[in-house]
Design a protein around this motif. Structure first.
Motif, short mmCIF file in Angstrom:
data_model
loop_
_atom_site.label_atom_id
_atom_site.label_comp_id
_atom_site.label_asym_id
_atom_site.label_seq_id
_atom_site.Cartn_x
_atom_site.Cartn_y
_atom_site.Cartn_z
N ASP A 3 4.12 -1.22 5.98
CA ASP A 3 2.87 -1.81 5.48
C ASP A 3 2.48 -1.29 4.10
O ASP A 3 2.02 -2.05 3.25
CB ASP A 3 1.73 -1.56 6.47
CG ASP A 3 1.85 -2.43 7.71
OD1 ASP A 3 2.61 -3.43 7.68
OD2 ASP A 3 1.19 -2.11 8.72
N ASP A 4 2.67 0.02 3.87
CA ASP A 4 2.33 0.59 2.56
C ASP A 4 3.20 0.00 1.46
O ASP A 4 2.71 -0.33 0.38
CB ASP A 4 2.46 2.12 2.57
CG ASP A 4 1.38 2.79 3.40
OD1 ASP A 4 0.34 2.14 3.66
OD2 ASP A 4 1.57 3.96 3.76
N GLU A 5 4.49 -0.14 1.74
CA GLU A 5 5.40 -0.72 0.75
C GLU A 5 5.06 -2.18 0.47
O GLU A 5 5.11 -2.62 -0.68
CB GLU A 5 6.85 -0.61 1.23
CG GLU A 5 7.38 0.81 1.28
CD GLU A 5 8.73 0.92 1.96
OE1 GLU A 5 9.49 1.81 1.58
OE2 GLU A 5 9.01 0.12 2.88
N LEU A 7 2.07 -3.51 0.65
CA LEU A 7 0.85 -3.52 -0.17
C LEU A 7 1.15 -3.15 -1.62
O LEU A 7 0.57 -3.73 -2.55
CB LEU A 7 -0.19 -2.59 0.42
CG LEU A 7 -0.79 -3.04 1.75
CD1 LEU A 7 -1.74 -1.99 2.29
CD2 LEU A 7 -1.51 -4.37 1.60
N ILE A 8 2.05 -2.20 -1.84
CA ILE A 8 2.44 -1.82 -3.19
C ILE A 8 3.10 -2.99 -3.91
O ILE A 8 2.78 -3.29 -5.07
CB ILE A 8 3.36 -0.57 -3.17
CG1 ILE A 8 2.56 0.66 -2.74
CG2 ILE A 8 4.02 -0.36 -4.53
CD1 ILE A 8 3.40 1.86 -2.40
N LYS A 9 3.99 -3.68 -3.22
CA LYS A 9 4.67 -4.86 -3.80
C LYS A 9 3.67 -5.99 -4.05
O LYS A 9 3.74 -6.67 -5.07
CB LYS A 9 5.80 -5.36 -2.90
CG LYS A 9 6.89 -4.37 -2.64
CD LYS A 9 7.89 -4.30 -3.73
CE LYS A 9 9.04 -3.39 -3.30
NZ LYS A 9 9.97 -3.14 -4.37
N CYS A 10 2.72 -6.17 -3.13
CA CYS A 10 1.68 -7.20 -3.32
C CYS A 10 0.86 -6.90 -4.58
O CYS A 10 0.57 -7.80 -5.37
CB CYS A 10 0.75 -7.26 -2.11
SG CYS A 10 1.47 -8.06 -0.67
N ALA A 11 0.49 -5.64 -4.75
CA ALA A 11 -0.29 -5.25 -5.92
C ALA A 11 0.52 -5.50 -7.20
O ALA A 11 -0.02 -5.98 -8.20
CB ALA A 11 -0.69 -3.78 -5.82
N TYR A 12 1.81 -5.18 -7.15
CA TYR A 12 2.68 -5.39 -8.31
C TYR A 12 2.73 -6.87 -8.69
O TYR A 12 2.58 -7.23 -9.86
CB TYR A 12 4.09 -4.88 -8.01
CG TYR A 12 5.07 -5.15 -9.11
CD1 TYR A 12 5.07 -4.40 -10.28
CD2 TYR A 12 6.00 -6.20 -9.00
CE1 TYR A 12 5.97 -4.67 -11.30
CE2 TYR A 12 6.89 -6.47 -10.02
CZ TYR A 12 6.87 -5.70 -11.17
OH TYR A 12 7.75 -5.97 -12.18
N THR A 15 -0.73 -8.31 -10.07
CA THR A 15 -1.21 -7.90 -11.39
C THR A 15 -0.72 -8.81 -12.51
O THR A 15 -1.15 -8.67 -13.65
CB THR A 15 -0.79 -6.44 -11.73
OG1 THR A 15 0.63 -6.34 -11.65
CG2 THR A 15 -1.47 -5.46 -10.80
N GLU A 57 12.46 -5.37 -8.46
CA GLU A 57 11.61 -4.98 -7.32
C GLU A 57 12.17 -5.48 -5.99
O GLU A 57 11.54 -5.31 -4.95
CB GLU A 57 10.18 -5.51 -7.51
CG GLU A 57 9.43 -4.87 -8.66
CD GLU A 57 9.16 -3.40 -8.44
OE1 GLU A 57 8.82 -3.01 -7.30
OE2 GLU A 57 9.29 -2.63 -9.41
#
Length: 92
Positions: A3-5, A7-12, A15, A57
């Motif tokens: 889940d953390d990964e 969310l990080i990819k979603c944020a990337y 942006t 990514e």
């Protein structure tokens, strides 16, 4: 991908409107950069850079890397998960 990964990819992706539009344009299809460019309404020279970023990514993959022309791109499994997560948050 946990889940953390995700969310990080979603944020990337989130942006950059170009990254987001590119992923939407590809969707579950296999497309050339020209098709992606037309569907996303982004100039082709920008699409090349965005596809490179998304490949780094591991959200997009080129399925015929050896081709000089007519390269085909699709979302990876992780790319599909990220796109679905982004689209579900937009539709709320």
């Amino acid at each position: 991908m946990n889940d953390d990964e995700i969310l990080i990819k979603c944020a990337y992706v989130n942006t950059s409107s170009y990254r987001f539009k590119t992923m939407i344009a590809i969707g579950v299809s296999i497309k050339t950069p020209k098709e992606i460019s037309e569907d996303a309404e982004i100039r082709t020279n920008h699409i090349s850079k965005v596809l490179s970023e998304l490949k780094n990514e591991e959200l997009v993959v080129c399925i015929n890397e050896e081709a000089r022309k007519g390269r085909l791109y699709k979302l990876t499994d992780d790319g599909v998960v990220v796109l679905n997560k982004l689209l579900s948050s937009v539709n709320k």
